[in-house]
Design an enzyme around this catalytic site. Structure first.
Site, PDB file in Angstrom:
ATOM      1  N   HIS A 181       0.851  -1.188   0.000  1.00 33.39           N
ATOM      2  CA  HIS A 181       0.000   0.000   0.000  1.00 33.39           C
ATOM      3  C   HIS A 181       0.896   1.252   0.000  1.00 33.39           C
ATOM      4  CE1 HIS A 181      -4.095  -1.654   1.662  1.00 33.39           C
ATOM      5  NE2 HIS A 181      -3.810  -2.085   0.448  1.00 33.39           N
TER       6      HIS A 181
ATOM      7  N   CYS B 271      -1.984  -0.439   7.516  1.00 32.21           N
ATOM      8  CA  CYS B 271      -1.249   0.832   7.428  1.00 32.21           C
ATOM      9  C   CYS B 271      -1.376   1.639   8.710  1.00 32.21           C
ATOM     10  CB  CYS B 271      -1.712   1.619   6.211  1.00 32.21           C
ATOM     11  SG  CYS B 271      -1.267   0.769   4.678  1.00 32.21           S
TER      12      CYS B 271
ATOM     13  N   GLU C 137       1.060   3.845   1.959  1.00 35.41           N
ATOM     14  CA  GLU C 137       1.650   4.230   3.249  1.00 35.41           C
ATOM     15  C   GLU C 137       2.856   3.354   3.592  1.00 35.41           C
ATOM     16  OE1 GLU C 137      -1.533   3.556   2.547  1.00 35.41           O
ATOM     17  OE2 GLU C 137      -2.880   4.280   4.117  1.00 35.41           O
TER      18      GLU C 137
ATOM     19  N   CYS D 248      -5.859   1.774   6.134  1.00 35.89           N
ATOM     20  CA  CYS D 248      -6.493   0.494   6.460  1.00 35.89           C
ATOM     21  C   CYS D 248      -5.884  -0.030   7.765  1.00 35.89           C
ATOM     22  CB  CYS D 248      -6.240  -0.519   5.329  1.00 35.89           C
ATOM     23  SG  CYS D 248      -4.545  -1.148   5.312  1.00 35.89           S
TER      24      CYS D 248
END
Lengths: 164, 164
Positions: free
Chosen positions: B61, B94, B63, B91
């Site tokens: 992801h 993260c 991040e 999420c």
């Protein structure tokens, strides 16, 4: 039925031993000794350990490293049907990564009373608020897994006191 | 006081625009368009976007990728004093990575009503059960950030229906 449980236990022990081997590799690098393996169709497809310090990577926990390796190996981010064995209860980040990668089962060794997110402090790996739940069980070879961690932190405290 | 708020808003917008640029890079790769930047001492030290699909990495992801880059750049896993700007609410994974890396502030764009862990579904970034809390605020350039996502998913649905 008894033999099914026996064979499940033997399998858990076999894979946790492989995770413990990884944890010892972390220890040899003066990293917090946590190791993990990912199993697909009864075979280990990824082995990894914590390298957060030496890699200067805040995300480089054993579980994250193993999940990344498994994704590369299978050629997809979705690891459904895979099982994760890890020597310590997953932290908040790793619990999240388990959900995100759709891991089927998580089996961990030592419980983490301070920050464990596999059911001890929070249950994030098997939580109905998310779109995936991993069947989670802790305490597999708990003594061996926990001893590695307590010995490591004890040695670190002794070293710190000696250095001061 | 007003000028302090103005300058804070201007700074938020400046860094969120940089995160949006990253999100567009993800979109160009047919990835869910989320982008992130990490700021240290008023300067961007890491830029990244979501590449989960193309990299076959369940953890890739925006991040996580940005935190990894920032760690390498600073030569340490501990990113205290750093701020993270991301176009979508983090999420569960993260949010955990933000806690683990000791990020000071999180500023995100679009809220995630289904799985957001920056306060919407769960609050994991600024939670007293952990040993670090990141000051968290959502809704920065919300419309632009959300539009990128809704347009992406709308186009994907149209494509799916056309393909069928």
């Amino acid at each position: 039925m008894a033999s099914e449980i026996d064979s499940r236990n033997a399998e858990n022990e076999k894979f946790m031993k492989a995770a413990l081997k990884e944890a010892k590799k972390a220890e040899a690098k003066s990293e917090v000794p946590v190791g993990a393996v990912i199993v697909s169709d009864g075979r280990i497809i990824a082995r990894a350990h914590n390298v957060r310090g030496v890699s200067c990577d805040p995300t480089a926990h054993a579980e994250i490293n193993a999940l990344r390796k498994a994704g590369k190996k299978l050629g997809h981010w979705n690891l459904e049907g895979c099982d994760l064995y890890v020597t310590k209860e997953p932290c908040v980040m790793c619990a999240g990564a388990i959900v995100l990668s759709r891991v089927r089962r998580v089996r961990y060794g030592a419980f983490d009373k301070r920050f464990g997110c596999g059911g001890t402090v929070l249950n994030l790996t098997d939580n109905p608020v998310f779109n995936h739940r991993a069947d989670t069980e802790g305490g597999i070879m708990e003594c061996e897994c926990a001893k590695l961690l307590t010995d490591f932190f004890k040695a670190r405290r002794v070293k710190k006191n000696t250095d001061e």
